[in-house]
Design an enzyme around this catalytic site. Structure first.
Site, PDB file in Angstrom:
ATOM      1  N   GLU A 175      68.244  56.578 -44.828  1.00 42.22           N
ATOM      2  CA  GLU A 175      69.429  55.756 -44.550  1.00 42.22           C
ATOM      3  C   GLU A 175      69.054  54.324 -44.180  1.00 42.22           C
ATOM      4  OE1 GLU A 175      72.051  57.222 -41.471  1.00 42.22           O
ATOM      5  OE2 GLU A 175      73.410  55.533 -41.664  1.00 42.22           O
ATOM      6  N   LYS A 217      71.239  57.521 -48.198  1.00 41.93           N
ATOM      7  CA  LYS A 217      72.497  57.276 -47.465  1.00 41.93           C
ATOM      8  C   LYS A 217      72.631  55.782 -47.209  1.00 41.93           C
ATOM      9  CE  LYS A 217      75.001  58.432 -43.222  1.00 41.93           C
ATOM     10  NZ  LYS A 217      75.380  59.513 -42.320  1.00 41.93           N
TER      11      LYS A 217
END
Ligand code: 13P
Length: 339
Positions: A175, A217
């Site tokens: 992420e 992400k």
């Protein structure tokens, strides 16, 4: 041997996405403060219990990201959360970074920490039932930032984390979040997201991370929240896809967006627009925190009498985002269900 590609694909199964319920104790306190609830170990457990035991949520939710405290907690009738989720066909995951800290000699920039002892922690989390993990790097846009120093330092740490996860037979969610706070234009978001993804995928490859066994992400490419000119959903979808097509290998099974401060309905509508423009080389899904939880948290307000209403609010958002996975959502559905 765990089949990490199979787990990654199950997390982005058609019609489903991920619930991020991994707020740290500090972050959940902020969320509880906003509605005047005291944050205690029991109130945090009760809140997560409400979300996880929502009937029907598993039709739209493939996995849940837990926090260190939460993975050790249980439902009201005593079933450990990871075991309960598994029984519902929902894959348990765990946040393993310990937060973004000031980056040395880089005013206004951060680096995410948590690598020391990570191998041992991953082994413990796997024993506790975690099948996937999350590590969030934070990139801010501002005057002269982000620096290449910040981008590459964070990318290096993300890749070290991801390689350790794969070694431990846990699917890493990588992420790199470019924050949308500020008055920057969507073109600036595109440029910074592009530089970020370039660094991240270079480091992942150099550190032997298998793209087939991870999920990305990221942020969507948006106008800064304070920018006077706000891009339309169509423009957001086009710019976002253009950016990710350039940087994300087709071997990556899925891109699971974070909501990052968008309203819940905006986050759903934009995911829907992106998927309506498919097919794409990867599944395009969600791993939302606030955009899945906000209406439910407000409805619950810490009262056990409101649990059912809170669950209905959560189920509704899960359903709407599930529909956005195939471009089948429309804003009118919000009113119909609310009525
Ligand atoms: P938001 O969807 O609230 O941005 O949270 C997702 C997340 O897990 C951030 O790390």
């Amino acid at each position: 041997m765990a089949d990490l590609n199979e787990t990654a694909r199950a997390l982005v199964a058609p019609g489903k996405g991920i619930l991020a319920a991994d707020e740290s104790t500090g972050t959940i306190k902020k969320r509880f403060d906003s509605i005047g609830i005291e944050s205690t170990e029991e109130s945090r457990r009760a809140y997560r219990d409400m979300l996880f035991t929502t009937d029907g949520a598993s039709d739209h939710i493939s996995g849940v990201i837990l926090y260190d405290e939460t993975i050790r907690q249980s439902t009201s009738d005593g079933t450990p959360f990871p075991k309960y989720l598994e029984q519902q066909g929902v894959i348990p995951g765990i946040k393993v970074d310990v937060g973004a800290k000031p980056l040395a000699k880089a005013e206004g920039e951060t680096v995410t920490e948590g690598l020391d002892g990570l191998r041992e922690r991953l082994n413990e989390y796997r024993e506790l039932g975690a099948k996937f993990a999350k590590w969030r790097a934070v990139i801010s846009i501002g005057d002269g930032i982000p620096s290449e120093y910040c981008l590459w330092t964070n990318a290096h740490a993300l890749a070290r984390y991801a390689a350790l996860c794969q070694e431990a037979e846990i699917v890493p969610i990588v992420e790199p979040e470019v924050l949308m706070d500020g008055d920057h234009t969507i073109e600036q978001s595109f440029d910074v997201t592009s530089r970020t993804l370039h660094a991240v995928f270079t480091e992942l490859r150099d550190q032997k991370v298998w793209f087939e066994e991870m999920l990305l992400k990221p942020n969507m490419v948006l106008s800064g929240y304070d920018c006077s000119e706000q891009a339309s959903d169509q423009q957001i979808a086009e710019m976002t896809l253009k950016c990710f097509r350039r940087h994300v290998p087709a071997a990556v099974p899925g891109i699971v967006f974070l909501s990052g401060g968008q309203s819940d309905e905006d986050a759903t509508a934009r995911l829907n627009t992106i998927n309506a423009m498919g097919p794409h080389p990867w599944e395009v899904s969600f791993s939302y925190g606030r955009a899945l939880q906000a209406p439910s948290l407000k409805t619950w307000a810490g009262e056990s009498a409101n649990v059912q209403a809170g669950q209905e609010a959560y189920l509704h958002r899960a359903k709407m985002n599930g529909l956005a996975r195939s471009g089948s959502y429309s804003p009118e559905m919000e009113e119909k269900v609310a009525a």
